[in-house]
Scaffold this motif. Structure first.
Motif, short mmCIF file in Angstrom:
data_model
loop_
_atom_site.label_atom_id
_atom_site.label_comp_id
_atom_site.label_asym_id
_atom_site.label_seq_id
_atom_site.Cartn_x
_atom_site.Cartn_y
_atom_site.Cartn_z
N ASN A 1 6.93 -0.63 -10.27
CA ASN A 1 6.11 0.47 -9.78
C ASN A 1 6.91 1.69 -9.37
O ASN A 1 6.43 2.55 -8.64
CB ASN A 1 5.24 -0.01 -8.61
CG ASN A 1 4.01 -0.77 -9.09
OD1 ASN A 1 3.03 -0.16 -9.51
ND2 ASN A 1 4.07 -2.09 -9.06
N MET B 1 0.83 -1.21 0.00
CA MET B 1 0.00 0.00 0.00
C MET B 1 0.86 1.26 0.00
O MET B 1 0.43 2.32 -0.43
CB MET B 1 -0.93 0.00 1.22
CG MET B 1 -2.00 -1.07 1.18
SD MET B 1 -3.03 -1.05 2.66
CE MET B 1 -3.81 0.56 2.50
N GLN B 2 2.10 1.12 0.49
CA GLN B 2 3.01 2.26 0.53
C GLN B 2 3.47 2.69 -0.86
O GLN B 2 4.05 3.76 -1.03
CB GLN B 2 4.22 1.92 1.39
CG GLN B 2 3.92 1.68 2.86
CD GLN B 2 3.58 2.97 3.58
OE1 GLN B 2 4.32 3.93 3.52
NE2 GLN B 2 2.45 2.98 4.27
N LEU B 3 3.23 1.85 -1.87
CA LEU B 3 3.63 2.21 -3.22
C LEU B 3 2.94 3.48 -3.72
O LEU B 3 3.45 4.15 -4.63
CB LEU B 3 3.35 1.05 -4.19
CG LEU B 3 4.41 -0.04 -4.24
CD1 LEU B 3 3.91 -1.24 -5.04
CD2 LEU B 3 5.71 0.49 -4.84
N GLU B 4 1.81 3.82 -3.17
CA GLU B 4 1.13 5.06 -3.55
C GLU B 4 2.04 6.26 -3.31
O GLU B 4 1.95 7.29 -3.99
CB GLU B 4 -0.18 5.21 -2.77
CG GLU B 4 -0.91 6.53 -2.96
CD GLU B 4 -1.39 6.78 -4.38
OE1 GLU B 4 -1.85 7.90 -4.65
OE2 GLU B 4 -1.32 5.86 -5.22
N LYS B 5 2.97 6.11 -2.35
CA LYS B 5 3.88 7.22 -2.06
C LYS B 5 4.82 7.51 -3.23
O LYS B 5 5.32 8.63 -3.36
CB LYS B 5 4.68 6.93 -0.79
CG LYS B 5 3.87 7.06 0.49
CD LYS B 5 4.72 6.80 1.72
CE LYS B 5 3.89 6.95 2.99
NZ LYS B 5 4.64 6.59 4.19
N ARG C 1 4.06 7.72 -6.38
CA ARG C 1 3.36 8.72 -7.20
C ARG C 1 3.32 10.07 -6.49
O ARG C 1 3.57 11.12 -7.10
CB ARG C 1 1.95 8.25 -7.51
CG ARG C 1 1.15 9.21 -8.39
CD ARG C 1 -0.29 8.77 -8.55
NE ARG C 1 -1.02 8.84 -7.29
CZ ARG C 1 -1.55 9.96 -6.80
NH1 ARG C 1 -1.39 11.11 -7.43
NH2 ARG C 1 -2.22 9.93 -5.66
N LEU C 2 3.02 10.05 -5.19
CA LEU C 2 2.90 11.30 -4.44
C LEU C 2 4.23 12.03 -4.35
O LEU C 2 4.29 13.26 -4.47
CB LEU C 2 2.35 11.01 -3.05
CG LEU C 2 0.93 10.42 -2.99
CD1 LEU C 2 0.58 10.03 -1.56
CD2 LEU C 2 -0.08 11.42 -3.55
#
Length: 213
Positions: free
Chosen positions: A179, A145-149, A151-152
């Motif tokens: 990713n 779930m930390q992969l969203e970071k 992009r951010l």
């Protein structure tokens, strides 16, 4: 292209030496953990560090007060020093200090840290390390779930290098690389292997393979 950086997390000069010897035959870029015993459990102190001349070394400084250690770290001339975003200091000043000595500056983000909250530091940092493990220990679980970071963080600084620390193994290394993780810092999967060289080679092959996830 993503790279595998073997980690050394040691709490004594003896175990540090053993870890160096375990990976020296193949390691190129290496991630060394240090701590002050305050931010996390006691590990190697800056004064105890050493490494083979041919290594490119990133120092992950798990310290509560960078100002007490930064001069010593700069004097060692590592490739990069990574401090944690969660410490109560002006991270922009820390990054600028490292850069004036030609040392790359990294910022580590623990799971609860939101990139937007440290925007000023990320805008000028060379590296952002997404921390998904347990401070001061090998292993842990790679919380994807930390992969969203990724992009951010890149929405703040498109050219920043992104690292990952915690729970990397042969099952998830390819997905992390695909990713957007540039530097996969691998601890237990290499250091605890019966054949560290083979474990490293397998991970390198894994992140460079072609195909559909």
């Amino acid at each position: 292209m993503s790279v595998i950086a073997p980690c050394i997390t040691a709490d004594s000069p003896e175990s540090f030496k053993e870890s160096v010897e375990r990976i020296q035959p193949f390691a190129q870029r290496v991630h060394l953990d240090i701590s002050d015993g305050e931010f996390t459990q006691p590990l190697m102190a800056p004064a105890q560090l050493w490494w083979p001349q041919e290594w490119m070394v990133d120092i992950h400084a798990m310290v509560a007060h960078p100002e007490q250690h930064i001069q010593a770290l700069v004097g060692m001339k590592p490739h990069m020093v990574i401090f944690h975003a969660e410490i109560n200091v002006n991270m922009v000043q820390v990054i600028e200090y490292l850069k004036q000595y030609g040392i790359k500056a990294g910022v580590a983000l623990q799971k609860a840290t939101v990139p937007a909250n440290i925007r000023a530091a990320l805008e000028i940092a060379d590296h952002a390390m997404i921390f998904s493990g347990e401070l001061g220990h090998y292993g842990g679980t790679a919380s994807l779930m930390q992969l969203e970071k990724v992009r951010l963080i890149r929405s703040i600084n498109a050219g920043i290098e992104i690292g990952w620390d915690g729970g990397i193994n042969v099952e998830n290394a390819y997905g992390l690389a695909q990713n957007g993780v540039d530097v996969l810092n691998v601890g237990g999967a290499i250091q605890k292997s019966n054949d560290p060289a083979n474990a490293y080679a397998t991970l390198v092959t894994e992140i460079n393979k072609h195909g559909v996830m």
